[in-house]
Design a protein around this motif. Sequence first.
Motif, PDB file in Angstrom:
ATOM      1  N   ILE A   1      -2.385  -1.189  -3.380  1.00  0.00           N
ATOM      2  CA  ILE A   1      -2.037  -0.441  -2.301  1.00  0.00           C
ATOM      3  C   ILE A   1      -1.315  -1.221  -1.136  1.00  0.00           C
ATOM      4  O   ILE A   1      -1.764  -2.353  -0.927  1.00  0.00           O
ATOM      5  CB  ILE A   1      -3.551   0.018  -1.697  1.00  0.00           C
ATOM      6  CG1 ILE A   1      -3.965   0.993  -2.543  1.00  0.00           C
ATOM      7  CG2 ILE A   1      -3.222   0.779  -0.185  1.00  0.00           C
ATOM      8  CD1 ILE A   1      -5.565   1.471  -2.468  1.00  0.00           C
ATOM      9  N   THR A   2      -0.310  -0.672  -0.599  1.00  0.00           N
ATOM     10  CA  THR A   2       0.459  -1.472   0.433  1.00  0.00           C
ATOM     11  C   THR A   2       0.399  -0.446   1.631  1.00  0.00           C
ATOM     12  O   THR A   2       0.823   0.793   1.293  1.00  0.00           O
ATOM     13  CB  THR A   2       1.871  -1.752   0.041  1.00  0.00           C
ATOM     14  OG1 THR A   2       1.903  -2.541  -1.148  1.00  0.00           O
ATOM     15  CG2 THR A   2       2.683  -2.540   1.159  1.00  0.00           C
TER      16      THR A   2
ATOM     17  N   VAL B   1      -0.327  13.938 -10.544  1.00  0.00           N
ATOM     18  CA  VAL B   1      -0.420  15.269 -10.218  1.00  0.00           C
ATOM     19  C   VAL B   1      -1.712  15.785  -9.469  1.00  0.00           C
ATOM     20  O   VAL B   1      -1.525  16.168  -8.522  1.00  0.00           O
ATOM     21  CB  VAL B   1      -0.022  16.327 -11.456  1.00  0.00           C
ATOM     22  CG1 VAL B   1      -0.195  17.563 -10.789  1.00  0.00           C
ATOM     23  CG2 VAL B   1       1.322  16.206 -11.949  1.00  0.00           C
ATOM     24  N   HIS B   2      -2.574  15.115 -10.079  1.00  0.00           N
ATOM     25  CA  HIS B   2      -4.024  15.523  -9.469  1.00  0.00           C
ATOM     26  C   HIS B   2      -4.126  14.686  -8.120  1.00  0.00           C
ATOM     27  O   HIS B   2      -4.449  15.246  -6.991  1.00  0.00           O
ATOM     28  CB  HIS B   2      -5.228  15.001 -10.250  1.00  0.00           C
ATOM     29  CG  HIS B   2      -6.540  15.436  -9.844  1.00  0.00           C
ATOM     30  ND1 HIS B   2      -7.756  14.538  -9.958  1.00  0.00           N
ATOM     31  CD2 HIS B   2      -7.076  16.487  -9.281  1.00  0.00           C
ATOM     32  CE1 HIS B   2      -8.748  15.264  -9.390  1.00  0.00           C
ATOM     33  NE2 HIS B   2      -8.265  16.385  -8.962  1.00  0.00           N
ATOM     34  N   ALA B   3      -3.547  13.337  -8.150  1.00  0.00           N
ATOM     35  CA  ALA B   3      -3.686  12.471  -6.814  1.00  0.00           C
ATOM     36  C   ALA B   3      -2.852  13.188  -5.777  1.00  0.00           C
ATOM     37  O   ALA B   3      -3.115  13.333  -4.457  1.00  0.00           O
ATOM     38  CB  ALA B   3      -3.281  11.210  -6.894  1.00  0.00           C
TER      39      ALA B   3
ATOM     40  N   GLU C   1       3.455   3.685   6.750  1.00  0.00           N
ATOM     41  CA  GLU C   1       3.656   3.720   5.278  1.00  0.00           C
ATOM     42  C   GLU C   1       2.484   3.403   4.359  1.00  0.00           C
ATOM     43  O   GLU C   1       2.023   2.420   4.569  1.00  0.00           O
ATOM     44  CB  GLU C   1       5.109   3.030   4.970  1.00  0.00           C
ATOM     45  CG  GLU C   1       5.422   3.393   3.694  1.00  0.00           C
ATOM     46  CD  GLU C   1       6.681   2.406   3.046  1.00  0.00           C
ATOM     47  OE1 GLU C   1       7.563   3.104   2.679  1.00  0.00           O
ATOM     48  OE2 GLU C   1       6.831   1.359   2.927  1.00  0.00           O
ATOM     49  N   PHE C   2       2.347   4.162   3.451  1.00  0.00           N
ATOM     50  CA  PHE C   2       1.382   3.984   2.487  1.00  0.00           C
ATOM     51  C   PHE C   2       1.878   4.284   1.163  1.00  0.00           C
ATOM     52  O   PHE C   2       2.487   5.237   0.803  1.00  0.00           O
ATOM     53  CB  PHE C   2       0.182   4.799   2.557  1.00  0.00           C
ATOM     54  CG  PHE C   2      -0.883   4.969   1.779  1.00  0.00           C
ATOM     55  CD1 PHE C   2      -2.113   4.315   1.971  1.00  0.00           C
ATOM     56  CD2 PHE C   2      -0.852   5.443   0.424  1.00  0.00           C
ATOM     57  CE1 PHE C   2      -2.790   3.965   0.833  1.00  0.00           C
ATOM     58  CE2 PHE C   2      -1.749   5.205  -0.587  1.00  0.00           C
ATOM     59  CZ  PHE C   2      -2.597   4.579  -0.226  1.00  0.00           C
ATOM     60  N   VAL C   3       1.866   2.905   0.219  1.00  0.00           N
ATOM     61  CA  VAL C   3       2.404   2.967  -1.037  1.00  0.00           C
ATOM     62  C   VAL C   3       0.997   2.755  -2.159  1.00  0.00           C
ATOM     63  O   VAL C   3       0.632   1.776  -1.726  1.00  0.00           O
ATOM     64  CB  VAL C   3       3.451   2.024  -1.142  1.00  0.00           C
ATOM     65  CG1 VAL C   3       3.990   2.093  -2.644  1.00  0.00           C
ATOM     66  CG2 VAL C   3       4.674   2.481  -0.378  1.00  0.00           C
ATOM     67  N   GLY C   4       0.704   3.629  -2.878  1.00  0.00           N
ATOM     68  CA  GLY C   4      -0.209   3.565  -3.918  1.00  0.00           C
ATOM     69  C   GLY C   4       0.332   3.422  -5.310  1.00  0.00           C
ATOM     70  O   GLY C   4       1.195   4.322  -5.486  1.00  0.00           O
ATOM     71  N   ARG C   5       0.108   2.638  -6.138  1.00  0.00           N
ATOM     72  CA  ARG C   5       0.551   2.587  -7.455  1.00  0.00           C
ATOM     73  C   ARG C   5      -0.565   2.127  -8.290  1.00  0.00           C
ATOM     74  O   ARG C   5      -1.574   1.443  -7.985  1.00  0.00           O
ATOM     75  CB  ARG C   5       1.565   1.270  -7.527  1.00  0.00           C
ATOM     76  CG  ARG C   5       2.873   1.365  -6.825  1.00  0.00           C
ATOM     77  CD  ARG C   5       3.758  -0.137  -6.827  1.00  0.00           C
ATOM     78  NE  ARG C   5       4.182  -0.212  -8.203  1.00  0.00           N
ATOM     79  CZ  ARG C   5       4.073  -1.229  -8.888  1.00  0.00           C
ATOM     80  NH1 ARG C   5       3.759  -2.354  -8.332  1.00  0.00           N
ATOM     81  NH2 ARG C   5       4.488  -1.460 -10.176  1.00  0.00           N
ATOM     82  N   TRP C   6      -0.653   2.920  -9.515  1.00  0.00           N
ATOM     83  CA  TRP C   6      -1.502   2.380 -10.489  1.00  0.00           C
ATOM     84  C   TRP C   6      -0.896   2.497 -11.926  1.00  0.00           C
ATOM     85  O   TRP C   6       0.042   3.219 -12.044  1.00  0.00           O
ATOM     86  CB  TRP C   6      -2.585   3.529 -10.386  1.00  0.00           C
ATOM     87  CG  TRP C   6      -2.450   4.829 -10.874  1.00  0.00           C
ATOM     88  CD1 TRP C   6      -2.609   5.486 -11.994  1.00  0.00           C
ATOM     89  CD2 TRP C   6      -2.021   5.962  -9.790  1.00  0.00           C
ATOM     90  NE1 TRP C   6      -2.380   6.975 -11.623  1.00  0.00           N
ATOM     91  CE2 TRP C   6      -1.768   7.181 -10.420  1.00  0.00           C
ATOM     92  CE3 TRP C   6      -1.706   5.778  -8.241  1.00  0.00           C
ATOM     93  CZ2 TRP C   6      -1.409   8.411  -9.775  1.00  0.00           C
ATOM     94  CZ3 TRP C   6      -1.171   6.700  -7.808  1.00  0.00           C
ATOM     95  CH2 TRP C   6      -1.101   7.959  -8.509  1.00  0.00           C
ATOM     96  N   GLY C   7      -1.427   2.335 -12.836  1.00  0.00           N
ATOM     97  CA  GLY C   7      -1.075   2.024 -14.068  1.00  0.00           C
ATOM     98  C   GLY C   7      -0.566   0.548 -14.854  1.00  0.00           C
ATOM     99  O   GLY C   7      -1.509  -0.207 -14.368  1.00  0.00           O
TER     100      GLY C   7
ATOM    101  N   GLU D   1      -8.662   5.810  -1.610  1.00  0.00           N
ATOM    102  CA  GLU D   1      -9.698   6.460  -2.477  1.00  0.00           C
ATOM    103  C   GLU D   1      -9.154   7.430  -3.540  1.00  0.00           C
ATOM    104  O   GLU D   1      -9.266   7.244  -4.631  1.00  0.00           O
ATOM    105  CB  GLU D   1     -10.714   7.270  -1.617  1.00  0.00           C
ATOM    106  CG  GLU D   1     -11.719   6.439  -0.873  1.00  0.00           C
ATOM    107  CD  GLU D   1     -12.556   5.446  -1.533  1.00  0.00           C
ATOM    108  OE1 GLU D   1     -13.057   5.807  -2.752  1.00  0.00           O
ATOM    109  OE2 GLU D   1     -12.525   4.252  -1.158  1.00  0.00           O
ATOM    110  N   ILE D   2      -7.887   8.138  -3.103  1.00  0.00           N
ATOM    111  CA  ILE D   2      -7.164   8.829  -4.309  1.00  0.00           C
ATOM    112  C   ILE D   2      -6.526   8.051  -5.029  1.00  0.00           C
ATOM    113  O   ILE D   2      -6.481   8.214  -6.375  1.00  0.00           O
ATOM    114  CB  ILE D   2      -6.388   9.619  -3.157  1.00  0.00           C
ATOM    115  CG1 ILE D   2      -6.984  10.857  -2.640  1.00  0.00           C
ATOM    116  CG2 ILE D   2      -5.218  10.329  -4.187  1.00  0.00           C
ATOM    117  CD1 ILE D   2      -5.901  11.563  -1.710  1.00  0.00           C
ATOM    118  N   VAL D   3      -5.929   7.008  -4.649  1.00  0.00           N
ATOM    119  CA  VAL D   3      -5.210   5.775  -5.676  1.00  0.00           C
ATOM    120  C   VAL D   3      -6.152   5.327  -6.497  1.00  0.00           C
ATOM    121  O   VAL D   3      -5.940   5.275  -7.922  1.00  0.00           O
ATOM    122  CB  VAL D   3      -4.679   5.005  -4.677  1.00  0.00           C
ATOM    123  CG1 VAL D   3      -3.928   3.944  -5.544  1.00  0.00           C
ATOM    124  CG2 VAL D   3      -3.389   5.381  -4.388  1.00  0.00           C
ATOM    125  N   LYS D   4      -7.342   5.012  -6.049  1.00  0.00           N
ATOM    126  CA  LYS D   4      -8.431   4.080  -6.825  1.00  0.00           C
ATOM    127  C   LYS D   4      -8.947   5.429  -7.748  1.00  0.00           C
ATOM    128  O   LYS D   4      -9.009   4.884  -9.041  1.00  0.00           O
ATOM    129  CB  LYS D   4      -9.648   3.817  -6.008  1.00  0.00           C
ATOM    130  CG  LYS D   4      -9.295   2.742  -5.114  1.00  0.00           C
ATOM    131  CD  LYS D   4     -10.478   2.244  -4.215  1.00  0.00           C
ATOM    132  CE  LYS D   4     -10.290   1.287  -3.304  1.00  0.00           C
ATOM    133  NZ  LYS D   4     -11.178   0.805  -2.232  1.00  0.00           N
TER     134      LYS D   4
END
Length: 150
Positions: A92-93, A134-136, A98-104, A43-46
Amino acid sequence: MARQSRQTFGSSQVTFFDVEALRGGIVAWGDRVADQVFDEAEEIVKDAAVEAVARVHAADTKTGRERAAKGKGLPGRHETGLMAEQIREYEITRSKREFVGRWGWLRVKRDYFDCQEHGTRHLAGMGALWGSYVHAQDRLWAALSRGRRR
């Protein structure tokens, strides 16, 4: 409290600490916390991707203000909307450990967008990705802290 004790003629033995049991308990606790935090991290990544779009729209530039004054758009950095819409993507992987979140801007040639994000000698950076990151990160640390207390 002793985990195990044994007494024989002339000696006593007490095991206060079973390292393997402790290790197993820590791993089990860590797995429970990871499951809870990983769900929240998705949810944080979204939300971070949505926040980055809002930051693009809110970014203020002289060019944007001039464009808006001429009635040709809004004052933020979204003349065509392309830059903002493409920042909305996220990936999201997730595995057990391990959790990897990418956005952009994940699937586009980013040179222009990177200049807008970080700035140049002649253009102030908008910091849309950085601000959302930073917020995430703050939200993720809060989630980890809550998980640690459970």
